[in-house]
Design an enzyme around this catalytic site. Structure first.
Site, PDB file in Angstrom:
ATOM      1  N   LYS A 279       5.036  -4.082  -5.141  1.00  0.00           N
ATOM      2  CA  LYS A 279       6.458  -3.825  -5.365  1.00  0.00           C
ATOM      3  C   LYS A 279       7.272  -4.029  -4.098  1.00  0.00           C
ATOM      4  O   LYS A 279       8.334  -4.612  -4.124  1.00  0.00           O
ATOM      5  CB  LYS A 279       6.639  -2.396  -5.880  1.00  0.00           C
ATOM      6  CG  LYS A 279       8.087  -2.024  -6.218  1.00  0.00           C
ATOM      7  CD  LYS A 279       8.629  -2.875  -7.337  1.00  0.00           C
ATOM      8  CE  LYS A 279      10.017  -2.445  -7.756  1.00  0.00           C
ATOM      9  NZ  LYS A 279      10.607  -3.397  -8.730  1.00  0.00           N
TER      10      LYS A 279
ATOM     11  N   ARG B 200       3.764   0.297  -6.516  1.00  0.00           N
ATOM     12  CA  ARG B 200       3.820  -0.601  -5.368  1.00  0.00           C
ATOM     13  C   ARG B 200       2.730  -1.678  -5.433  1.00  0.00           C
ATOM     14  O   ARG B 200       2.792  -2.652  -4.699  1.00  0.00           O
ATOM     15  CB  ARG B 200       3.661   0.215  -4.072  1.00  0.00           C
ATOM     16  CG  ARG B 200       4.795   1.192  -3.842  1.00  0.00           C
ATOM     17  CD  ARG B 200       4.433   2.209  -2.769  1.00  0.00           C
ATOM     18  NE  ARG B 200       4.404   1.633  -1.442  1.00  0.00           N
ATOM     19  CZ  ARG B 200       5.410   1.624  -0.595  1.00  0.00           C
ATOM     20  NH1 ARG B 200       6.568   2.120  -0.956  1.00  0.00           N
ATOM     21  NH2 ARG B 200       5.282   1.109   0.608  1.00  0.00           N
TER      22      ARG B 200
ATOM     23  N   TRP C  83      -3.647  -2.384  -1.005  1.00  0.00           N
ATOM     24  CA  TRP C  83      -3.474  -3.760  -1.477  1.00  0.00           C
ATOM     25  C   TRP C  83      -4.101  -4.649  -0.415  1.00  0.00           C
ATOM     26  O   TRP C  83      -3.680  -4.659   0.732  1.00  0.00           O
ATOM     27  CB  TRP C  83      -1.987  -4.072  -1.648  1.00  0.00           C
ATOM     28  CG  TRP C  83      -1.691  -5.376  -2.321  1.00  0.00           C
ATOM     29  CD1 TRP C  83      -1.928  -5.707  -3.615  1.00  0.00           C
ATOM     30  CD2 TRP C  83      -1.052  -6.515  -1.724  1.00  0.00           C
ATOM     31  NE1 TRP C  83      -1.477  -6.979  -3.872  1.00  0.00           N
ATOM     32  CE2 TRP C  83      -0.934  -7.499  -2.729  1.00  0.00           C
ATOM     33  CE3 TRP C  83      -0.571  -6.797  -0.445  1.00  0.00           C
ATOM     34  CZ2 TRP C  83      -0.372  -8.742  -2.489  1.00  0.00           C
ATOM     35  CZ3 TRP C  83      -0.001  -8.034  -0.213  1.00  0.00           C
ATOM     36  CH2 TRP C  83       0.094  -8.990  -1.228  1.00  0.00           C
TER      37      TRP C  83
ATOM     38  N   GLU D 123       4.758 -14.582 -12.565  1.00  0.00           N
ATOM     39  CA  GLU D 123       4.368 -13.260 -12.065  1.00  0.00           C
ATOM     40  C   GLU D 123       3.584 -12.473 -13.109  1.00  0.00           C
ATOM     41  O   GLU D 123       2.578 -11.837 -12.804  1.00  0.00           O
ATOM     42  CB  GLU D 123       5.611 -12.434 -11.709  1.00  0.00           C
ATOM     43  CG  GLU D 123       6.235 -12.710 -10.364  1.00  0.00           C
ATOM     44  CD  GLU D 123       7.402 -11.785 -10.101  1.00  0.00           C
ATOM     45  OE1 GLU D 123       7.465 -11.236  -9.004  1.00  0.00           O
ATOM     46  OE2 GLU D 123       8.255 -11.595 -10.996  1.00  0.00           O
TER      47      GLU D 123
ATOM     48  N   ASN E 152      -0.730   1.552   6.293  1.00  0.00           N
ATOM     49  CA  ASN E 152       0.020   0.448   5.692  1.00  0.00           C
ATOM     50  C   ASN E 152       0.388  -0.523   6.804  1.00  0.00           C
ATOM     51  O   ASN E 152       0.782  -0.099   7.891  1.00  0.00           O
ATOM     52  CB  ASN E 152       1.319   0.930   5.037  1.00  0.00           C
ATOM     53  CG  ASN E 152       1.096   1.697   3.763  1.00  0.00           C
ATOM     54  OD1 ASN E 152      -0.031   1.831   3.300  1.00  0.00           O
ATOM     55  ND2 ASN E 152       2.170   2.221   3.207  1.00  0.00           N
ATOM     56  N   GLY E 153       0.324  -1.826   6.514  1.00  0.00           N
ATOM     57  CA  GLY E 153       0.755  -2.805   7.500  1.00  0.00           C
ATOM     58  C   GLY E 153      -0.395  -3.662   7.986  1.00  0.00           C
ATOM     59  O   GLY E 153      -1.451  -3.755   7.355  1.00  0.00           O
TER      60      GLY E 153
ATOM     61  N   LYS F 294       9.502 -14.974 -13.051  1.00  0.00           N
ATOM     62  CA  LYS F 294       9.068 -13.864 -13.900  1.00  0.00           C
ATOM     63  C   LYS F 294       7.877 -14.270 -14.762  1.00  0.00           C
ATOM     64  O   LYS F 294       6.928 -13.506 -14.937  1.00  0.00           O
ATOM     65  CB  LYS F 294      10.223 -13.391 -14.790  1.00  0.00           C
ATOM     66  CG  LYS F 294      11.237 -12.530 -14.087  1.00  0.00           C
ATOM     67  CD  LYS F 294      10.668 -11.159 -13.794  1.00  0.00           C
ATOM     68  CE  LYS F 294      11.583 -10.361 -12.883  1.00  0.00           C
ATOM     69  NZ  LYS F 294      11.536 -10.815 -11.490  1.00  0.00           N
TER      70      LYS F 294
ATOM     71  N   CYS G 137       0.832  -1.205   0.000  1.00  0.00           N
ATOM     72  CA  CYS G 137       0.000   0.000   0.000  1.00  0.00           C
ATOM     73  C   CYS G 137       0.868   1.257   0.000  1.00  0.00           C
ATOM     74  O   CYS G 137       2.031   1.236   0.379  1.00  0.00           O
ATOM     75  CB  CYS G 137      -0.896   0.018   1.228  1.00  0.00           C
ATOM     76  SG  CYS G 137      -1.732  -1.525   1.573  1.00  0.00           S
TER      77      CYS G 137
ATOM     78  N   GLU H 274      14.653 -17.757 -11.469  1.00  0.00           N
ATOM     79  CA  GLU H 274      14.194 -16.390 -11.712  1.00  0.00           C
ATOM     80  C   GLU H 274      13.341 -16.314 -12.977  1.00  0.00           C
ATOM     81  O   GLU H 274      12.334 -15.603 -13.011  1.00  0.00           O
ATOM     82  CB  GLU H 274      15.402 -15.456 -11.811  1.00  0.00           C
ATOM     83  CG  GLU H 274      15.104 -14.043 -12.270  1.00  0.00           C
ATOM     84  CD  GLU H 274      14.195 -13.258 -11.337  1.00  0.00           C
ATOM     85  OE1 GLU H 274      13.814 -12.136 -11.708  1.00  0.00           O
ATOM     86  OE2 GLU H 274      13.835 -13.752 -10.246  1.00  0.00           O
TER      87      GLU H 274
ATOM     88  N   HIS I  11      14.885 -36.959 -10.922  1.00  0.00           N
ATOM     89  CA  HIS I  11      14.494 -37.305  -9.551  1.00  0.00           C
ATOM     90  C   HIS I  11      13.039 -36.912  -9.253  1.00  0.00           C
ATOM     91  O   HIS I  11      12.679 -36.749  -8.094  1.00  0.00           O
ATOM     92  CB  HIS I  11      15.440 -36.649  -8.543  1.00  0.00           C
ATOM     93  CG  HIS I  11      16.838 -37.171  -8.641  1.00  0.00           C
ATOM     94  ND1 HIS I  11      17.201 -38.428  -8.209  1.00  0.00           N
ATOM     95  CD2 HIS I  11      17.968 -36.595  -9.149  1.00  0.00           C
ATOM     96  CE1 HIS I  11      18.494 -38.611  -8.440  1.00  0.00           C
ATOM     97  NE2 HIS I  11      18.983 -37.515  -9.006  1.00  0.00           N
TER      98      HIS I  11
END
Length: 607
Positions: A602, A27, A74, A486, A98-99, A483, A2, A479, A502
């Site tokens: 973000k 963000r 968010w 995401e 926020n939080g 990506k 947020c 990575e 395996h």
């Protein structure tokens, strides 16, 4: 996560609040709102969705007032909706937050038992009710805020305004960042100094537990005990012009193409080309005495740490543990004498990583923060800072910040190896020279953009995509998979190539894309052998290698991406670029929100 902005000034507050919220869009958020004080009363506007919805609402129903607060939310507690959007009000109090308030259920039950009606599903709404209840007992706004803060448990940044107090804005932080901007006739609050860049560059940051009473052109900061304190005033480096997309369609694409410059800027901070030496900033520990390194991070930064493990162990001959920040401190892992802990974060505000760093400090272990924001909480609290120099990164999916983390960690590995005598001056010079070539080589890799866009066509309809690699290529495989999922919402997994047999090879069927990160080096032949296992089962094989590697694997591959020849040491930095571009172009083809993927933020400033 947020975003918060608050304004106490002489001009109309709403335009500044809206502009600040736009600068915090990167963000990630799912609703937005603002409240101003007009004639002593709140004027509240909230909307679900992107800021354009709030803008349209304000165009129909404008607000007045020189004091106000705004928020991009968010969702954590409660679904995205206008009712759950911030600000939340109760009586004479309006709050953005926020939080997470961890004891909100207990507080809510108590408030409701006292006859208060709470309208939302959020944890935030208990805060204005709590403050207002203290004001009903006759406390002033600052006294009521102090009393409420003492009852809150969890991590939070708060901005608060009060009906009937037209020149008052209060901010408080515990666990989540909050900055004060100092203007000529106005004072500002924001969760990120970037939001304040058009308004002022004179910034002070609240320390853990601080809260501040602000007015138009005034600021009094108090510590957790209520005692007046001074916090350093700094000139922020943020430039409001830096956040434009220029000619690029998305911030992410712009930031991918900014990587040669960002890598060069970061390398310039560590590499002395005249002496052909790597020089780190002053450290509170002696590199030659380091016996063990612990790297702690989340998400993409964690994968940078995995690449660093190979570099440090091979170059400095020092054992390395890489840990996910959200698990590290709960394992209560013993940290041996001679250890150094590196904490990697783009924002320097990642809650899990910050908590892990504080855990290590309590254990007496020297800490260094690898961060892109030198004014961040981690940078301020760490024993040492190894800055990356990526510049402002707006896209939620990290690209140039990841590249500069890799460069910084590679420099650390070289410096550590030289200090411990694991490499000599000639080898240090060779590795440093390999790094010095990376900016130009990165520009060459970006020349493959059109080729990668064409390749993306063959992946856009995939249900599952597998990435494999060995050594530092394994970190890039992880990575690449992150990506892709995401941005495109395609299921993707990264595996160490040798692990295919395996278990994961059960996922391989005819037509399943398998993307192979196969840089030159001693592990190339092993990777080729593992690739044969996938090709034999009809996988759609995509090889990322240099010209020689692509030629060697051509009989197994349906598609190849030929990268420049390079020193294997720097391969992860350059091989990250094509996996970023693959994810970007697949997402564009699928029509997803590239810069703000669903459910993502973000900077994750809560645990």
């Amino acid at each position: 996560m947020c975003g918060i902005i608050g304004v106490a000034g002489r001009d109309e507050a709403a335009p500044h609040i809206l502009d600040g919220l736009k600068r915090l869009e990167y963000r990630g958020y799912d609703s937005a709102g603002l409240a101003t004080l007009a004639n002593g009363s709140f004027d509240l506007r909230r909307a679900e969705g992107k800021l354009v919805a709030l803008e349209r609402l304000l165009a129909r129903r404008p607000v007045a007032g020189t004091v106000g607060i705004g928020h991009t939310r968010w969702a954590t507690h409660g679904a995205p909706s206008e009712t759950n959007a911030h600000p939340h009000t109760a009586g004479r109090v309006a709050v953005v937050h926020n939080g997470i308030i961890e004891n909100y259920q207990e507080l809510r039950a108590r408030l409701e038992a006292d006859g208060r009606e709470l309208a939302s599903d959020t944890d935030t709404e208990v805060v204005p009710h709590l403050i207002d209840s203290h004001m009903e007992r006759g406390l002033d706004p600052d006294e009521a805020t102090a009393a409420a803060l003492a009852e809150l448990e969890g991590a939070f940044a708060l901005a608060i305004i009060f009906a009937g107090h037209g020149d008052l804005l209060i901010g408080a932080r515990r666990g989540s960042p909050l900055a004060i901007g100092h203007g000529e006739d106005a004072t500002y609050l924001a969760s990120d100094a970037l939001a304040l860049s058009p308004l002022t560059r004179r910034i002070s940051y609240l320390d853990e537990g601080d809260w501040a009473v602000l007015g138009a052109g005034s600021a009094e900061i108090r510590d957790s005990g209520g005692r007046p304190v001074r916090r350093p005033l700094s000139e922020t480096a943020h430039d409001g012009a830096m956040i434009g997309k220029g000619a690029y369609r998305h911030y992410m694409l712009k930031e991918i193409f900014e990587q040669p410059g960002a890598i060069g800027d970061t390398l310039g901070a560590y590499y002395n080309p005249g002496a052909r030496r790597i020089a780190l900033p002053a450290l509170p520990f002696a590199l030659e005495q380091v016996e063990r390194v612990t790297v702690v991070a989340c998400g993409t930064s964690y994968y940078a740490g995995l690449a660093a493990r190979y570099w440090i162990e091979q170059t400095a001959r020092v054992p390395v543990e890489v840990d996910i920040a959200s698990e590290f401190r709960y394992r209560a892992s013993p940290l041996a004498d001679g250890s150094v802990a590196l904490f990697v974060s783009q924002s320097g505000e990642t809650a899990d990583t910050l908590a892990a760093m504080r855990f290590a400090q309590q254990a007496g272990v020297p800490t260094a923060a690898v961060v892109n924001v030198q004014e961040s909480t981690m940078a301020r609290e760490a024993d040492a800072v190894l800055p990356t120099h990526a510049g402002v990164e707006i896209g939620v999916a990290s690209t140039k910040a990841f590249a500069t983390q890799l460069v910084t960690l590679a420099c650390f590995a070289i410096a550590l190896g030289r200090a411990r005598g694991a490499i000599d001056a000639a080898e240090e010079a060779r590795l440093a020279a390999a790094l010095a070539h990376v900016p130009a080589q990165a520009a060459d890799v970006l020349g493959l953009d059109e080729r990668i866009r064409e390749l993306a066509e063959s992946l856009r309809r995939a249900g599952t995509v597998l990435y494999i690699g060995r050594g530092t290529g394994y970190a890039i495989a992880l990575e690449g998979a992150l990506k892709l999922k995401e941005l495109s919402y395609i299921h993707a997994e990264g595996f160490a190539a040798g692990e295919l047999k395996h278990g994961p090879i059960a996922l391989v069927d005819r037509g399943v894309p398998v993307i192979v990160v196969a840089p030159p080096g001693p592990l190339f032949d092993k990777t080729a052998s593992n690739l044969q296992e996938a090709a034999a089962r009809g996988a759609h094989v995509v090889v990322i290698s240099d010209r020689g590697g692509c030629a060697a694997l051509a009989p197994l591959a349906e598609e190849t991406i030929d990268l420049p020849s390079l020193d294997p040491f720097v391969a992860p930095i350059l091989y990250a670029i094509p996996v970023q571009l693959i994810a970007y172009h697949v997402a564009v083809l699928k029509g997803t929100d590239v810069d703000q993927p669903r459910n993502l933020a973000k900077s994750v400033t809560v645990e």
